[in-house]
Design a protein around this motif. Structure first.
Motif, PDB file in Angstrom:
ATOM      1  N   SER A   1      51.440   3.893 -58.004  1.00  0.00           N
ATOM      2  CA  SER A   1      52.122   3.806 -58.874  1.00  0.00           C
ATOM      3  C   SER A   1      52.245   5.609 -59.769  1.00  0.00           C
ATOM      4  O   SER A   1      52.697   5.206 -60.651  1.00  0.00           O
ATOM      5  CB  SER A   1      51.792   2.549 -59.936  1.00  0.00           C
ATOM      6  OG  SER A   1      50.461   2.619 -60.497  1.00  0.00           O
ATOM      7  N   ASP A   2      50.536   5.794 -59.096  1.00  0.00           N
ATOM      8  CA  ASP A   2      50.396   7.413 -60.430  1.00  0.00           C
ATOM      9  C   ASP A   2      51.316   7.800 -59.084  1.00  0.00           C
ATOM     10  O   ASP A   2      50.593   8.845 -58.723  1.00  0.00           O
ATOM     11  CB  ASP A   2      48.882   7.266 -59.792  1.00  0.00           C
ATOM     12  CG  ASP A   2      48.549   6.413 -60.763  1.00  0.00           C
ATOM     13  OD1 ASP A   2      47.418   5.903 -60.640  1.00  0.00           O
ATOM     14  OD2 ASP A   2      48.572   5.827 -61.863  1.00  0.00           O
ATOM     15  N   TRP A   3      52.339   8.175 -59.958  1.00  0.00           N
ATOM     16  CA  TRP A   3      53.537   9.463 -58.642  1.00  0.00           C
ATOM     17  C   TRP A   3      52.532  10.850 -59.778  1.00  0.00           C
ATOM     18  O   TRP A   3      52.189  10.708 -60.245  1.00  0.00           O
ATOM     19  CB  TRP A   3      54.874  10.113 -59.950  1.00  0.00           C
ATOM     20  CG  TRP A   3      55.088   7.887 -58.942  1.00  0.00           C
ATOM     21  CD1 TRP A   3      55.882   7.223 -60.217  1.00  0.00           C
ATOM     22  CD2 TRP A   3      55.455   7.499 -57.922  1.00  0.00           C
ATOM     23  NE1 TRP A   3      56.391   5.768 -59.783  1.00  0.00           N
ATOM     24  CE2 TRP A   3      56.631   6.063 -58.272  1.00  0.00           C
ATOM     25  CE3 TRP A   3      55.625   7.937 -56.361  1.00  0.00           C
ATOM     26  CZ2 TRP A   3      57.238   5.304 -57.141  1.00  0.00           C
ATOM     27  CZ3 TRP A   3      56.586   7.580 -55.386  1.00  0.00           C
ATOM     28  CH2 TRP A   3      56.460   6.183 -55.884  1.00  0.00           C
ATOM     29  N   PRO A   4      53.029  12.079 -58.800  1.00  0.00           N
ATOM     30  CA  PRO A   4      52.700  12.887 -58.421  1.00  0.00           C
ATOM     31  C   PRO A   4      53.428  13.541 -59.900  1.00  0.00           C
ATOM     32  O   PRO A   4      54.374  13.285 -60.461  1.00  0.00           O
ATOM     33  CB  PRO A   4      53.655  14.033 -57.601  1.00  0.00           C
ATOM     34  CG  PRO A   4      53.574  12.450 -56.631  1.00  0.00           C
ATOM     35  CD  PRO A   4      53.819  11.994 -57.545  1.00  0.00           C
ATOM     36  N   ILE A   5      52.344  14.713 -60.667  1.00  0.00           N
ATOM     37  CA  ILE A   5      52.191  15.177 -61.626  1.00  0.00           C
ATOM     38  C   ILE A   5      52.928  16.891 -61.383  1.00  0.00           C
ATOM     39  O   ILE A   5      52.005  17.341 -60.594  1.00  0.00           O
ATOM     40  CB  ILE A   5      51.562  15.291 -62.810  1.00  0.00           C
ATOM     41  CG1 ILE A   5      50.576  13.337 -63.077  1.00  0.00           C
ATOM     42  CG2 ILE A   5      51.501  16.030 -63.941  1.00  0.00           C
ATOM     43  CD1 ILE A   5      49.390  13.331 -63.273  1.00  0.00           C
ATOM     44  N   LEU A   6      53.572  16.905 -62.588  1.00  0.00           N
ATOM     45  CA  LEU A   6      54.237  19.080 -61.982  1.00  0.00           C
ATOM     46  C   LEU A   6      53.469  18.963 -62.773  1.00  0.00           C
ATOM     47  O   LEU A   6      53.371  19.010 -64.645  1.00  0.00           O
ATOM     48  CB  LEU A   6      55.838  19.055 -62.275  1.00  0.00           C
ATOM     49  CG  LEU A   6      56.310  20.641 -62.426  1.00  0.00           C
ATOM     50  CD1 LEU A   6      55.382  21.274 -60.738  1.00  0.00           C
ATOM     51  CD2 LEU A   6      57.481  20.412 -62.458  1.00  0.00           C
ATOM     52  N   TYR A   7      52.407  20.755 -63.071  1.00  0.00           N
ATOM     53  CA  TYR A   7      51.999  21.335 -63.086  1.00  0.00           C
ATOM     54  C   TYR A   7      51.650  22.903 -63.539  1.00  0.00           C
ATOM     55  O   TYR A   7      52.342  22.944 -62.239  1.00  0.00           O
ATOM     56  CB  TYR A   7      49.990  20.794 -63.481  1.00  0.00           C
ATOM     57  CG  TYR A   7      49.903  21.860 -62.109  1.00  0.00           C
ATOM     58  CD1 TYR A   7      49.242  22.688 -62.616  1.00  0.00           C
ATOM     59  CD2 TYR A   7      49.608  21.198 -61.335  1.00  0.00           C
ATOM     60  CE1 TYR A   7      48.536  24.100 -61.411  1.00  0.00           C
ATOM     61  CE2 TYR A   7      48.687  22.140 -60.008  1.00  0.00           C
ATOM     62  CZ  TYR A   7      48.540  23.383 -61.036  1.00  0.00           C
ATOM     63  OH  TYR A   7      48.093  24.138 -59.338  1.00  0.00           O
ATOM     64  N   LEU A   8      52.004  23.291 -65.090  1.00  0.00           N
ATOM     65  CA  LEU A   8      52.259  24.819 -64.708  1.00  0.00           C
ATOM     66  C   LEU A   8      50.803  25.297 -65.810  1.00  0.00           C
ATOM     67  O   LEU A   8      50.610  24.737 -66.962  1.00  0.00           O
ATOM     68  CB  LEU A   8      53.909  25.299 -65.234  1.00  0.00           C
ATOM     69  CG  LEU A   8      54.807  24.406 -64.917  1.00  0.00           C
ATOM     70  CD1 LEU A   8      56.078  24.981 -65.960  1.00  0.00           C
ATOM     71  CD2 LEU A   8      55.185  24.715 -63.786  1.00  0.00           C
ATOM     72  N   ASN A   9      50.825  26.381 -65.371  1.00  0.00           N
ATOM     73  CA  ASN A   9      49.798  27.032 -65.567  1.00  0.00           C
ATOM     74  C   ASN A   9      49.885  28.304 -65.535  1.00  0.00           C
ATOM     75  O   ASN A   9      49.503  29.093 -64.445  1.00  0.00           O
ATOM     76  CB  ASN A   9      48.215  26.591 -64.576  1.00  0.00           C
ATOM     77  CG  ASN A   9      47.290  27.410 -65.253  1.00  0.00           C
ATOM     78  OD1 ASN A   9      46.279  28.713 -64.786  1.00  0.00           O
ATOM     79  ND2 ASN A   9      45.853  26.653 -66.211  1.00  0.00           N
ATOM     80  N   TYR A  10      49.083  28.953 -67.332  1.00  0.00           N
ATOM     81  CA  TYR A  10      48.890  30.268 -67.187  1.00  0.00           C
ATOM     82  C   TYR A  10      47.816  30.583 -67.727  1.00  0.00           C
ATOM     83  O   TYR A  10      47.214  30.225 -68.610  1.00  0.00           O
ATOM     84  CB  TYR A  10      50.549  30.618 -68.457  1.00  0.00           C
ATOM     85  CG  TYR A  10      50.271  32.250 -68.427  1.00  0.00           C
ATOM     86  CD1 TYR A  10      50.589  33.133 -67.464  1.00  0.00           C
ATOM     87  CD2 TYR A  10      49.571  32.161 -69.454  1.00  0.00           C
ATOM     88  CE1 TYR A  10      51.238  34.682 -67.953  1.00  0.00           C
ATOM     89  CE2 TYR A  10      49.588  33.813 -69.835  1.00  0.00           C
ATOM     90  CZ  TYR A  10      50.091  34.905 -69.341  1.00  0.00           C
ATOM     91  OH  TYR A  10      49.972  36.146 -69.391  1.00  0.00           O
ATOM     92  N   SER A  11      47.279  32.164 -66.688  1.00  0.00           N
ATOM     93  CA  SER A  11      45.339  31.936 -67.414  1.00  0.00           C
ATOM     94  C   SER A  11      45.462  33.288 -67.193  1.00  0.00           C
ATOM     95  O   SER A  11      46.392  34.657 -66.263  1.00  0.00           O
ATOM     96  CB  SER A  11      44.839  31.659 -66.134  1.00  0.00           C
ATOM     97  OG  SER A  11      45.420  31.973 -65.161  1.00  0.00           O
ATOM     98  N   ILE A  12      44.248  33.576 -68.310  1.00  0.00           N
ATOM     99  CA  ILE A  12      44.189  35.580 -68.342  1.00  0.00           C
ATOM    100  C   ILE A  12      42.652  35.659 -67.933  1.00  0.00           C
ATOM    101  O   ILE A  12      42.389  35.157 -68.978  1.00  0.00           O
ATOM    102  CB  ILE A  12      45.027  36.205 -69.400  1.00  0.00           C
ATOM    103  CG1 ILE A  12      46.269  35.763 -69.796  1.00  0.00           C
ATOM    104  CG2 ILE A  12      44.582  37.519 -69.073  1.00  0.00           C
ATOM    105  CD1 ILE A  12      46.989  36.229 -70.818  1.00  0.00           C
ATOM    106  N   ALA A  13      42.867  36.368 -67.061  1.00  0.00           N
ATOM    107  CA  ALA A  13      40.967  36.649 -66.491  1.00  0.00           C
ATOM    108  C   ALA A  13      41.047  38.450 -67.065  1.00  0.00           C
ATOM    109  O   ALA A  13      41.145  39.100 -67.643  1.00  0.00           O
ATOM    110  CB  ALA A  13      40.193  36.602 -65.923  1.00  0.00           C
ATOM    111  N   ASP A  14      40.924  39.655 -65.878  1.00  0.00           N
ATOM    112  CA  ASP A  14      41.176  40.733 -65.680  1.00  0.00           C
ATOM    113  C   ASP A  14      42.884  40.447 -66.026  1.00  0.00           C
ATOM    114  O   ASP A  14      42.812  41.600 -65.870  1.00  0.00           O
ATOM    115  CB  ASP A  14      40.764  41.993 -64.353  1.00  0.00           C
ATOM    116  CG  ASP A  14      40.745  40.574 -63.332  1.00  0.00           C
ATOM    117  OD1 ASP A  14      41.158  39.853 -62.738  1.00  0.00           O
ATOM    118  OD2 ASP A  14      39.818  41.697 -61.807  1.00  0.00           O
ATOM    119  N   LYS A  15      43.044  40.282 -65.082  1.00  0.00           N
ATOM    120  CA  LYS A  15      44.537  40.117 -65.014  1.00  0.00           C
ATOM    121  C   LYS A  15      45.563  38.927 -65.025  1.00  0.00           C
ATOM    122  O   LYS A  15      44.513  37.949 -65.329  1.00  0.00           O
ATOM    123  CB  LYS A  15      45.427  40.570 -63.924  1.00  0.00           C
ATOM    124  CG  LYS A  15      44.889  41.656 -62.985  1.00  0.00           C
ATOM    125  CD  LYS A  15      45.591  43.336 -63.970  1.00  0.00           C
ATOM    126  CE  LYS A  15      44.726  44.478 -63.754  1.00  0.00           C
ATOM    127  NZ  LYS A  15      45.493  45.386 -64.321  1.00  0.00           N
TER     128      LYS A  15
END
Length: 255
Positions: free
Chosen positions: A124-138
């Motif tokens: 019943s636990d359908w996949p989740i769409l995730y979007l991630n924005y991260s910043i390190a040196d770039k």
């Protein structure tokens, strides 16, 4: 007279013992426990005809268990619904969760009408769409899918896999695969660890009901001499999109 008194006493204690045996106690994580440390309890479920309970038939399921859970501190109703199994792992029809303090109700419909030809034991636990924005040196923009490994608990464990794009060096775009585990707690905090083909990272921070995670951590490159390295202190913003309502934390509603 004495004989009747003894019989009445025996019947009284027999009923009391039977009542105790028919009560199941749960801790805060809905694990079975004893009454002394329990927060919830459930009276032994009775059974009802499937069509009478939810208005339609389910293949290979003649009857359903009537599940009613209560708050131990005040005996108020916490949950009521119908289940294919006695442990309430496979709910059917309308389910209701009640708030302990103000009576707020959260409802969800578990519909088997269109799935009668499929197995009743299904993920019943359908996949989740995730979007991630991260910043390190770039900067790095990543998208992919997550799976909620244990959504019945207040603390959620997400396993994710995706692919990210970074314009790390000289305007060139690089692709980085992403695999991670994120542990999100009921206290709106999370811990996350992951890896790509070029780096590993760890971070923690705040989560807004598991819909948005705001984190701070560090990225460790596997090879500092080979581009792209993607290293240093990292901030990240993650969004989760899913129809599975159990993914999102609802304070004092879903227990």
């Amino acid at each position: 007279m004495k004989r009747y008194t003894i019989i009445i006493v025996i019947l009284f204690f027999s009923n009391k013992i039977t009542s105790q045996n028919d009560t199941i106690f749960f801790d805060k994580n809905w694990k079975k426990t004893n009454k002394e440390i329990a927060l919830y309890y459930r009276i032994k479920p009775s059974k009802i005809k499937t069509k009478e309970a939810i208005g339609y038939k389910i293949k290979n399921t003649d009857s359903l268990f009537v599940i009613k859970d209560y708050y131990l501190n005040n005996n108020k109703l916490q949950f009521q619904g119908y289940s294919i199994d006695q442990n309430a792992d496979y709910l059917a029809g309308k389910a209701e969760w009640h708030n302990d303090s103000d009576g707020t109700i959260f409802t969800r419909e578990f519909n088997y009408k269109e799935n009668n030809n499929s197995s009743k034991f299904k993920i019943s636990d359908w996949p989740i769409l995730y979007l991630n924005y991260s910043i390190a040196d770039k900067s790095l923009l990543t998208a992919g899918l997550e799976f909620c490994l244990d959504c019945k608990n207040k603390n959620k464990l997400f396993l994710g896999a995706g692919y990210g794009i970074t314009n790390s060096y000289n305007g060139r775009y690089y692709g980085l695969p992403d695999v991670h585990l994120s542990y999100n707690t009921e206290y709106l905090l999370f811990l996350k660890a992951g890896s790509s083909s070029k780096n590993a990272y760890a971070m923690g921070g705040l989560t807004l009901f598991n819909m948005i995670d705001l984190g701070l951590g560090y990225s460790f490159p596997y090879n500092k001499e080979k581009s792209p390295t993607y290293q240093g202190f990292t901030t990240s913003l993650t969004f989760r999109i899913t129809k599975n309502k159990e993914v999102y934390t609802k304070l004092n509603i879903i227990q």
